[in-house]
Design a protein around this motif. Structure first.
Motif, PDB file in Angstrom:
ATOM      1  N   GLN A 204     -12.832   7.377  -3.701  1.00  0.00           N
ATOM      2  CA  GLN A 204     -13.305   7.343  -2.323  1.00  0.00           C
ATOM      3  C   GLN A 204     -13.638   8.766  -1.897  1.00  0.00           C
ATOM      4  N   PRO A 205     -14.663   8.941  -1.069  1.00  0.00           N
ATOM      5  CA  PRO A 205     -14.969  10.294  -0.600  1.00  0.00           C
ATOM      6  C   PRO A 205     -13.851  10.841   0.281  1.00  0.00           C
ATOM      7  N   SER A 206     -13.573  12.130   0.133  1.00  0.00           N
ATOM      8  CA  SER A 206     -12.555  12.782   0.962  1.00  0.00           C
ATOM      9  C   SER A 206     -13.146  13.093   2.334  1.00  0.00           C
ATOM     10  N   PRO A 207     -12.366  12.887   3.427  1.00  0.00           N
ATOM     11  CA  PRO A 207     -10.980  12.413   3.493  1.00  0.00           C
ATOM     12  C   PRO A 207     -10.890  10.908   3.273  1.00  0.00           C
ATOM     13  N   SER A 208      -9.712  10.458   2.795  1.00  0.00           N
ATOM     14  CA  SER A 208      -9.531   9.061   2.438  1.00  0.00           C
ATOM     15  C   SER A 208      -8.316   8.479   3.159  1.00  0.00           C
ATOM     16  N   VAL A 209      -8.475   7.260   3.647  1.00  0.00           N
ATOM     17  CA  VAL A 209      -7.370   6.493   4.224  1.00  0.00           C
ATOM     18  C   VAL A 209      -7.194   5.234   3.381  1.00  0.00           C
ATOM     19  N   PHE A 210      -6.014   5.077   2.814  1.00  0.00           N
ATOM     20  CA  PHE A 210      -5.719   3.958   1.924  1.00  0.00           C
ATOM     21  C   PHE A 210      -4.864   2.941   2.677  1.00  0.00           C
ATOM     22  N   HIS A 211      -5.374   1.717   2.820  1.00  0.00           N
ATOM     23  CA  HIS A 211      -4.641   0.663   3.529  1.00  0.00           C
ATOM     24  C   HIS A 211      -3.819  -0.143   2.539  1.00  0.00           C
ATOM     25  N   VAL A 212      -2.529  -0.214   2.808  1.00  0.00           N
ATOM     26  CA  VAL A 212      -1.612  -0.994   1.978  1.00  0.00           C
ATOM     27  C   VAL A 212      -1.185  -2.210   2.780  1.00  0.00           C
ATOM     28  N   SER A 213      -1.375  -3.399   2.231  1.00  0.00           N
ATOM     29  CA  SER A 213      -1.073  -4.630   2.970  1.00  0.00           C
ATOM     30  C   SER A 213       0.420  -4.857   3.137  1.00  0.00           C
ATOM     31  N   GLY A 214       1.230  -4.196   2.309  1.00  0.00           N
ATOM     32  CA  GLY A 214       2.676  -4.317   2.434  1.00  0.00           C
ATOM     33  C   GLY A 214       3.365  -4.297   1.086  1.00  0.00           C
ATOM     34  N   VAL A 215       4.613  -3.831   1.060  1.00  0.00           N
ATOM     35  CA  VAL A 215       5.449  -3.851  -0.142  1.00  0.00           C
ATOM     36  C   VAL A 215       6.829  -4.349   0.272  1.00  0.00           C
ATOM     37  N   ASN A 216       7.581  -4.867  -0.689  1.00  0.00           N
ATOM     38  CA  ASN A 216       8.907  -5.405  -0.364  1.00  0.00           C
ATOM     39  C   ASN A 216      10.041  -4.585  -0.954  1.00  0.00           C
ATOM     40  N   SER A 217       9.698  -3.431  -1.568  1.00  0.00           N
ATOM     41  CA  SER A 217      10.737  -2.532  -2.088  1.00  0.00           C
ATOM     42  C   SER A 217      10.200  -1.107  -2.086  1.00  0.00           C
ATOM     43  N   SER A 218      11.091  -0.146  -2.168  1.00  0.00           N
ATOM     44  CA  SER A 218      10.685   1.266  -2.173  1.00  0.00           C
ATOM     45  C   SER A 218       9.783   1.542  -3.372  1.00  0.00           C
TER      46      SER A 218
ATOM     47  N   GLY B 147       4.791  10.926  -2.636  1.00  0.00           N
ATOM     48  CA  GLY B 147       5.468  10.388  -1.461  1.00  0.00           C
ATOM     49  C   GLY B 147       6.231   9.124  -1.810  1.00  0.00           C
ATOM     50  N   THR B 148       7.066   8.696  -0.886  1.00  0.00           N
ATOM     51  CA  THR B 148       7.896   7.505  -1.092  1.00  0.00           C
ATOM     52  C   THR B 148       7.764   6.566   0.097  1.00  0.00           C
ATOM     53  N   VAL B 149       7.626   5.276  -0.192  1.00  0.00           N
ATOM     54  CA  VAL B 149       7.697   4.250   0.849  1.00  0.00           C
ATOM     55  C   VAL B 149       9.148   3.780   0.914  1.00  0.00           C
ATOM     56  N   HIS B 150       9.792   4.009   2.050  1.00  0.00           N
ATOM     57  CA  HIS B 150      11.169   3.565   2.261  1.00  0.00           C
ATOM     58  C   HIS B 150      11.157   2.265   3.056  1.00  0.00           C
ATOM     59  N   ILE B 151      11.892   1.283   2.587  1.00  0.00           N
ATOM     60  CA  ILE B 151      11.952  -0.006   3.265  1.00  0.00           C
ATOM     61  C   ILE B 151      13.138  -0.018   4.231  1.00  0.00           C
ATOM     62  N   LYS B 152      12.858  -0.231   5.495  1.00  0.00           N
ATOM     63  CA  LYS B 152      13.913  -0.271   6.511  1.00  0.00           C
ATOM     64  C   LYS B 152      14.807  -1.487   6.287  1.00  0.00           C
ATOM     65  N   GLY B 153      16.129  -1.242   6.347  1.00  0.00           N
ATOM     66  CA  GLY B 153      17.082  -2.326   6.168  1.00  0.00           C
ATOM     67  C   GLY B 153      17.421  -2.587   4.723  1.00  0.00           C
ATOM     68  N   GLU B 154      16.765  -1.881   3.793  1.00  0.00           N
ATOM     69  CA  GLU B 154      17.059  -2.070   2.376  1.00  0.00           C
ATOM     70  C   GLU B 154      18.413  -1.455   2.058  1.00  0.00           C
TER      71      GLU B 154
ATOM     72  N   ASP C 111       5.732  10.687   3.382  1.00  0.00           N
ATOM     73  CA  ASP C 111       6.641   9.549   3.216  1.00  0.00           C
ATOM     74  C   ASP C 111       6.462   8.553   4.358  1.00  0.00           C
ATOM     75  N   VAL C 112       6.728   7.295   4.035  1.00  0.00           N
ATOM     76  CA  VAL C 112       6.561   6.214   5.006  1.00  0.00           C
ATOM     77  C   VAL C 112       7.857   5.414   5.085  1.00  0.00           C
ATOM     78  N   ALA C 113       8.261   5.062   6.292  1.00  0.00           N
ATOM     79  CA  ALA C 113       9.381   4.151   6.513  1.00  0.00           C
ATOM     80  C   ALA C 113       8.831   2.909   7.209  1.00  0.00           C
ATOM     81  N   THR C 114       8.974   1.749   6.573  1.00  0.00           N
ATOM     82  CA  THR C 114       8.367   0.531   7.108  1.00  0.00           C
ATOM     83  C   THR C 114       9.236  -0.670   6.777  1.00  0.00           C
ATOM     84  N   PHE C 115       8.912  -1.778   7.394  1.00  0.00           N
ATOM     85  CA  PHE C 115       9.635  -3.018   7.130  1.00  0.00           C
ATOM     86  C   PHE C 115       9.009  -3.739   5.940  1.00  0.00           C
TER      87      PHE C 115
END
Length: 226
Positions: free
Chosen positions: A164-178, A197-204, A127-131
């Motif tokens: 993508q070959p394992s191991p993989s790192v996925f870059h997300v430029s940003g989201v504005n909601s969970s 997993g869940t992306v949690h938006i801080k301050g939401e 899980d990720v907590a981000t702005f």
């Protein structure tokens, strides 16, 4: 000088089971590659011992079995086997058998069991907590055998990019909601799916959701208003 020579001879007898000891392995376990869930059997036979005291080893540890069977091949000649009915990844490793004779330990040749199956994860996305709209990375890693293992990402129910070959790192430029996400790992045997997993938006804020639910509940019981 005599003492040193005696130590070397004993060491050789312990490792090889020869040098006039009378103990001889007539069958050694052999390397095997099996699919996960299938049965595997290793065999071992030794000649020159009066009792069938043969111990199976795996990665340096003794294997204890209540159903080990010994077959008589001749006078002082015994055979035994080690079986696994449904092989799993934890059964993979190096196996051999040992015999104790006159205080010395004699070992057979080593054999490897390689277990092939669908990929298993050694790192799952967390899980990720981000702005809002802040960039972040997701990580996923899975292994076989068989190799290679490819990783595919899903974000909000939508496939993101290609394998993508394992191991993989996925870059997300940003989201504005969970949002929910997971990764898939694929090899020649099939596909495994990671935890979600869940992306949690801080301050939401979710207060308006709770108010709406409470209001609906009261109206359903016949109250005109809160």
């Amino acid at each position: 000088m005599k003492l040193l020579l005696w130590i070397v001879v004993v060491s050789l007898r312990t490792l090889t089971g020869s040098c006039g000891s009378g103990v001889l392995f007539t069958k050694h376990p052999s390397n095997q590659t099996v699919s996960q869930g299938n049965k595997v059997r290793l065999g071992c036979a030794v000649e020159g011992v009066t009792e069938p005291d043969i111990t199976w080893m795996k990665d340096g540890e003794k294997l204890y079995s209540t159903d080990q069977v010994f077959l008589t091949l001749g006078e002082q000649h015994w055979e035994t086997s080690h079986s696994v009915k449904s092989v799993q990844q934890q059964d993979a490793g190096q196996y051999w058998c040992e015999v104790e004779f006159h205080g010395l330990t004699f070992s057979s040749e080593r054999a490897w069991i390689t277990v092939e199956g669908v990929p298993h994860f050694i790192q799952e996305p967390q899980d990720v907590a981000t702005f809002p709209n802040a960039p972040f990375n997701l990580s996923c890693a899975a292994v076989g055998p068989p190799e290679p293992v490819d990783v595919l990402w899903w974000l909000g129910g939508v496939k993101e990019g290609g394998p993508q070959p394992s191991p993989s790192v996925f870059h997300v430029s940003g989201v504005n909601s969970s949002i929910k996400f997971y990764c898939e790992a694929k090899n020649a045997r099939g596909i495994s799916v990671s935890r979600t997993g869940t992306v949690h938006i801080k301050g939401e804020s979710t207060c308006w959701i709770r108010t709406s639910i409470n209001s609906y509940s009261f109206q359903d019981q016949g109250y005109a208003q809160l």
